[in-house]
Enzyme design. Structure first.
Site, PDB file in Angstrom:
ATOM      1  N   THR A   1       0.760  -1.056  -0.062  1.00 13.88           N
ATOM      2  CA  THR A   1      -0.111  -0.005  -0.206  1.00 13.88           C
ATOM      3  C   THR A   1       0.828   1.165   0.032  1.00 13.88           C
ATOM      4  OG1 THR A   1      -1.756  -1.128   1.327  1.00 13.88           O
ATOM      5  CG2 THR A   1      -1.884   1.240   1.143  1.00 13.88           C
TER       6      THR A   1
ATOM      7  N   ARG B   1       7.565  -2.596   2.885  1.00 19.27           N
ATOM      8  CA  ARG B   1       7.849  -2.660   4.442  1.00 19.27           C
ATOM      9  C   ARG B   1       8.133  -4.363   4.973  1.00 19.27           C
ATOM     10  NH1 ARG B   1       2.720   0.983   6.703  1.00 19.27           N
ATOM     11  NH2 ARG B   1       3.480   2.742   5.394  1.00 19.27           N
TER      12      ARG B   1
ATOM     13  N   SER C   1       6.120   3.954   8.569  1.00 21.18           N
ATOM     14  CA  SER C   1       4.983   4.676   8.950  1.00 21.18           C
ATOM     15  C   SER C   1       4.394   4.394  10.734  1.00 21.18           C
ATOM     16  CB  SER C   1       3.581   4.319   8.296  1.00 21.18           C
ATOM     17  OG  SER C   1       2.671   5.080   8.246  1.00 21.18           O
ATOM     18  N   HIS C   2       3.279   3.777  10.844  1.00 22.25           N
ATOM     19  CA  HIS C   2       2.639   3.584  12.092  1.00 22.25           C
ATOM     20  C   HIS C   2       3.137   2.177  12.747  1.00 22.25           C
ATOM     21  CE1 HIS C   2       0.377   1.767   9.088  1.00 22.25           C
ATOM     22  NE2 HIS C   2      -0.017   0.903  10.032  1.00 22.25           N
TER      23      HIS C   2
ATOM     24  N   LYS D   1      10.043   4.068   0.594  1.00 23.57           N
ATOM     25  CA  LYS D   1       9.118   4.235  -0.330  1.00 23.57           C
ATOM     26  C   LYS D   1       9.594   5.333  -1.262  1.00 23.57           C
ATOM     27  CE  LYS D   1       5.764   7.494   1.955  1.00 23.57           C
ATOM     28  NZ  LYS D   1       4.313   7.631   2.091  1.00 23.57           N
TER      29      LYS D   1
ATOM     30  N   ASP E   1       1.718   9.788  13.940  1.00 23.05           N
ATOM     31  CA  ASP E   1       2.099   8.710  13.858  1.00 23.05           C
ATOM     32  C   ASP E   1       3.875   8.633  13.588  1.00 23.05           C
ATOM     33  OD1 ASP E   1       2.136   9.384  11.175  1.00 23.05           O
ATOM     34  OD2 ASP E   1       1.924   7.332  10.497  1.00 23.05           O
TER      35      ASP E   1
ATOM     36  N   ASP F   1       5.871   8.783  11.192  1.00 30.93           N
ATOM     37  CA  ASP F   1       6.404   9.493   9.881  1.00 30.93           C
ATOM     38  C   ASP F   1       5.461  10.724   9.852  1.00 30.93           C
ATOM     39  OD1 ASP F   1       4.345   8.030   8.718  1.00 30.93           O
ATOM     40  OD2 ASP F   1       5.237   8.058   6.891  1.00 30.93           O
TER      41      ASP F   1
ATOM     42  N   ASP G   1       2.351  11.231   9.012  1.00 33.69           N
ATOM     43  CA  ASP G   1       1.385  11.848   8.084  1.00 33.69           C
ATOM     44  C   ASP G   1      -0.178  11.356   8.604  1.00 33.69           C
ATOM     45  OD1 ASP G   1       1.757   8.933   7.955  1.00 33.69           O
ATOM     46  OD2 ASP G   1       2.283   8.698   5.899  1.00 33.69           O
ATOM     47  N   ARG G   2      -0.047  10.692   9.888  1.00 34.97           N
ATOM     48  CA  ARG G   2      -1.426  10.281  10.445  1.00 34.97           C
ATOM     49  C   ARG G   2      -1.662  11.273  11.631  1.00 34.97           C
ATOM     50  NH1 ARG G   2      -2.490   3.952  10.405  1.00 34.97           N
ATOM     51  NH2 ARG G   2      -2.031   3.388   8.411  1.00 34.97           N
TER      52      ARG G   2
ATOM     53  N   THR H   1      -7.613   2.410  -1.337  1.00 31.79           N
ATOM     54  CA  THR H   1      -6.983   2.520   0.071  1.00 31.79           C
ATOM     55  C   THR H   1      -5.538   2.989  -0.649  1.00 31.79           C
ATOM     56  OG1 THR H   1      -8.196   1.177   1.657  1.00 31.79           O
ATOM     57  CG2 THR H   1      -6.087   1.589   2.073  1.00 31.79           C
TER      58      THR H   1
ATOM     59  N   GLU I   1      -8.742   9.515   5.000  1.00 29.57           N
ATOM     60  CA  GLU I   1      -8.675   8.158   5.024  1.00 29.57           C
ATOM     61  C   GLU I   1      -9.213   7.823   6.345  1.00 29.57           C
ATOM     62  OE1 GLU I   1      -6.054   5.625   2.387  1.00 29.57           O
ATOM     63  OE2 GLU I   1      -4.831   6.871   3.331  1.00 29.57           O
ATOM     64  N   GLU I   2      -9.830   6.602   6.498  1.00 31.20           N
ATOM     65  CA  GLU I   2     -10.316   5.861   7.794  1.00 31.20           C
ATOM     66  C   GLU I   2      -8.901   5.737   8.689  1.00 31.20           C
ATOM     67  OE1 GLU I   2      -9.395   2.821   8.439  1.00 31.20           O
ATOM     68  OE2 GLU I   2      -8.716   2.736   6.566  1.00 31.20           O
ATOM     69  N   SER I   3      -7.971   5.361   7.910  1.00 34.10           N
ATOM     70  CA  SER I   3      -6.777   5.066   8.542  1.00 34.10           C
ATOM     71  C   SER I   3      -6.058   6.107   9.177  1.00 34.10           C
ATOM     72  CB  SER I   3      -5.956   4.209   8.069  1.00 34.10           C
ATOM     73  OG  SER I   3      -5.429   5.140   6.571  1.00 34.10           O
TER      74      SER I   3
ATOM     75  N   LYS J   1      -0.559  12.560   3.163  1.00 37.13           N
ATOM     76  CA  LYS J   1      -1.395  12.978   4.307  1.00 37.13           C
ATOM     77  C   LYS J   1      -0.635  13.705   5.196  1.00 37.13           C
ATOM     78  CE  LYS J   1      -1.495   8.104   5.960  1.00 37.13           C
ATOM     79  NZ  LYS J   1      -1.084   7.352   4.973  1.00 37.13           N
TER      80      LYS J   1
ATOM     81  N   ARG K   1      -8.980  -6.508   7.415  1.00 35.63           N
ATOM     82  CA  ARG K   1      -9.808  -5.369   8.039  1.00 35.63           C
ATOM     83  C   ARG K   1     -11.352  -5.309   7.648  1.00 35.63           C
ATOM     84  NH1 ARG K   1      -5.355  -2.606   9.641  1.00 35.63           N
ATOM     85  NH2 ARG K   1      -3.812  -1.786   8.034  1.00 35.63           N
TER      86      ARG K   1
HETATM   87  C1  G16 Z   1      -0.666   3.704   4.347  1.00 37.43           C
HETATM   88  C2  G16 Z   1      -1.460   3.985   3.171  1.00 37.43           C
HETATM   89  C3  G16 Z   1      -2.511   4.674   3.699  1.00 37.43           C
HETATM   90  C4  G16 Z   1      -3.496   3.478   3.798  1.00 37.43           C
HETATM   91  C5  G16 Z   1      -2.716   2.687   5.163  1.00 37.43           C
HETATM   92  C6  G16 Z   1      -3.434   1.517   5.766  1.00 37.43           C
HETATM   93  O1  G16 Z   1      -0.689   4.390   5.620  1.00 37.43           O
HETATM   94  O2  G16 Z   1      -0.579   5.442   2.842  1.00 37.43           O
HETATM   95  O3  G16 Z   1      -3.318   5.255   2.386  1.00 37.43           O
HETATM   96  O4  G16 Z   1      -4.879   3.909   4.295  1.00 37.43           O
HETATM   97  O5  G16 Z   1      -1.466   2.534   4.867  1.00 37.43           O
HETATM   98  O6  G16 Z   1      -3.269   0.900   4.546  1.00 37.43           O
HETATM   99  P1  G16 Z   1      -3.609  -0.966   4.678  1.00 37.43           P
HETATM  100  O7  G16 Z   1      -5.190  -0.900   5.234  1.00 37.43           O
HETATM  101  O8  G16 Z   1      -3.384  -1.383   3.442  1.00 37.43           O
HETATM  102  O9  G16 Z   1      -2.932  -1.396   5.881  1.00 37.43           O
HETATM  103  P2  G16 Z   1       0.642   4.620   6.492  1.00 37.43           P
HETATM  104  O10 G16 Z   1       0.275   5.843   7.174  1.00 37.43           O
HETATM  105  O11 G16 Z   1       1.040   3.241   6.849  1.00 37.43           O
HETATM  106  O12 G16 Z   1       1.544   5.165   5.298  1.00 37.43           O
END
Ligand code: G16
Length: 542
Positions: free
Chosen positions: A17, A21, A112-113, A125, A276, A278, A280-281, A343, A362-364, A375, A495
């Protein structure tokens, strides 16, 4: 001196996504990072003469990886790499720097998170010249390169001192070390009414920002405390640590438990937020009220015009398909278009570049706008503060007014983590196979009205992205989405996204899980999640 090292393809280097990772130990294996970085160069047509941006979230291996990437960029002929001091850059700050400096692209080192440390996760990335995550056309080329790689190039040279601001030389390549905060903060000052926020805070408004020992600490201290006048200590866990203090830098009610406890305790501040790994969240919490990311997006869309950067209104809004429909209700009322994408932030890039959308979310826990192509956690916090300063209301009052006007969309995501990949894939495949038969069938107390496998037809470049999640709508408007995460590093993460619109005013103060119980029952009836996975409950409920 440039050296050429022979190598062989390493299986599994397919970006998910958001980049590649993996476990840190895997990334640290000889050749692993190098293979992937060389494949990035190959996938983007080489780096000769190019300018790149480089930074990361400070997790374990960030500093070493930065030196490896710099040597490889120099060996392959890049003209310049702009690096955040100590190899730090939040993801939105990296996106901004790419755009500001007209760079050809950038590498962000982050998972990320996901937790960091020798036993946890690392990630890389690539972002393109528009500042956004590489689209699938590019990541597919990178992946193809990982499958046929035979050699990589590197330079024999000493490490660059990345703590020293200014320009250094690495072979023929310039390495410019910049302060990670300065340009980002300048951008924020063009978007928001800092005077109004400063006045709000000076009037006694208290806030708490939990940086979760991750990259936003320095940004939040500089902006919220030093510039906007929040009391020293308002930003907690402000120093980025390689293992994030052994925490899970994911701003949700589970992993940001301390903040939730503070905001629901006696003497809670007026406003709480977290970001989070990095940066962005974001998570937004008022005194005694948690704002879901989907609701946050809707509130920001409804009120963005109160901030100077958005005073002219929004061109359109966009959400990922599993994000609740709350923002659609706002878009409808404002007469603007709302797009639903798969997503992954990369899918918003075309809409933003084409001027079709101004705000995305996004919901995330990701929200952002056309100011960058990622983001942006702190941006969301500042927009919220600007809105609160303009409306002179508490977070709870803003939420209640919003629900009264548009209806309340109860929403939750249930995650089943690290489940067996075969079981997860079979669960989705079986459901996919039955989609045509589902409309009209009962699932618990609900009846299926529509069932589809989400496919996205990009309105800008016409590309088609299929199998992006199973979307089931019920009579009466409840909705259920199931998909497998593309960011996990262990087994599969299922999910399950649940939502239900409530328009009756006296029903708007229910507990979200209770309000969604019929949708949970329907999900179990349709997908047999607990039976198949052997789990009795989700690992995380957001
Ligand atoms: C990444 C993507 C987001 C996505 C999230 C969750 O976020 O940039 O667009 O919503 O992962 O993705 P998944 O449901 O596939 O785990 P981040 O903050 O991890 O870069």
């Amino acid at each position: 001196m440039t050296t050429t090292i022979a190598t062989k393809p390493i299986a599994g280097q397919k970006p998910g996504t958001s980049g590649l990772r993996k476990k840190t130990a895997q990334f640290m294996q000889p050749g692993y990072l190098e293979n992937f970085v060389q494949s990035i160069w190959d996938g983007i047509g080489g780096v000769i003469g190019k300018t790149l941006v480089l930074g990361g979230d400070g997790r374990f291996f960030n500093d070493r990886a930065a030196q490896i990437i710099l040597r490889m960029a120099a060996a392959s002929g890049a003209a310049k790499v702009i690096v955040g001091q100590n190899a730090l850059l939040s993801t939105p700050a990296a996106s901004h720097l790419i755009r500001l400096r007209g760079a050809d692209g950038g590498i962000i080192m982050s998972a990320s998170h996901n937790p960091g440390g020798p036993d946890e996760d690392f990630g890389v990335k690539y972002n393109t010249a528009n500042g956004g995550p590489a689209p699938e056309s590019v990541t597919n080329r990178i992946f193809a390169a990982t499958e046929s790689i035979t050699q990589y190039l590197t330079l024999e040279a000493d490490d660059i001192d990345l703590s020293a601001l200014g320009t250094h030389q690495l072979g023929a390549m310039a390495v410019e070390v910049v302060d990670p905060v300065t340009d980002y903060q300048a951008l924020m000052e063009t978007l928001f009414d800092f005077d109004a926020i400063r006045a709000l805070i000076a009037g006694g408004f208290q806030l708490r920002f939990d940086a979760m020992h991750a990259v936003t600490g320095p940004y939040a201290v500089a902006i919220l405390e030093t510039t906007l006048g929040a009391a020293p200590g308002s930003v907690v866990n402000a120093v980025p640590l390689p293992d994030f203090g052994k925490g899970h830098p994911d701003p949700n009610p589970v992993w940001a438990r301390d903040l939730m406890d503070t905001m629901f305790g006696t003497a809670a501040p007026d406003f709480g937020a977290a970001s989070d790994g990095d940066g962005d969240r974001n998570m937004i919490v008022g005194r005694g009220v948690y704002v879901t990311p989907s609701d946050s997006l809707a509130v920001l869309a409804a009120n963005a015009h109160l901030a100077p950067g958005y005073a002219g209104g929004l061109k359109g809004v966009a959400r990922s398909m599993p994000t609740s429909c709350a923002v659609d209700l706002v878009a409808e009322a404002k007469g603007i278009k709302s797009y639903a994408t798969p997503t992954g932030w990369k899918f918003f890039g075309n809409l933003l570049d084409a001027g079709l959308a101004t705000l995305c979310g996004e919901e995330s826990a990701g929200t952002g706008s056309d100011h960058v192509r990622e983001k942006d956690g702190l941006w969301a916090v500042l927009l919220w503060l600007n809105i609160l300063a303009a409306r002179r209301q508490s977070v709870a009052e803003v939420m209640h007014d919003h629900w009264a006007e548009y209806g309340r969309v109860y929403y939750s995501r249930h995650d089943y983590e690290a489940i067996d990949s075969d079981i997860a894939n079979t669960l989705i495949a079986d459901l996919r196979g039955r989609l045509d038969t589902l409309p009209g069938t009962a699932a618990g107390a609900l009846t299926v009205s529509k069932a589809a496998d989400f496919a996205y037809d990009d309105p800008v470049d016409g590309s088609l992205t299929e199998k992006q999640g199973i979307e089931i709508t019920f009579e009466g408007g409840a909705r259920l989405v199931l998909r497998l995460s593309g960011t996990g590093t262990e087994g599969a993460t299922l999910r399950v996204y649940l939502e239900r619109l409530e328009v009756q005013r006296d029903q708007m103060d229910q507990d979200a899980q209770a309000a969604l119980a019929p949708v949970v029952t329907a999900a179990e009836a349709l997908a047999e999640i607990r039976t198949r996975t052997g789990r009795t409950a989700p690992d995380v409920m957001t």
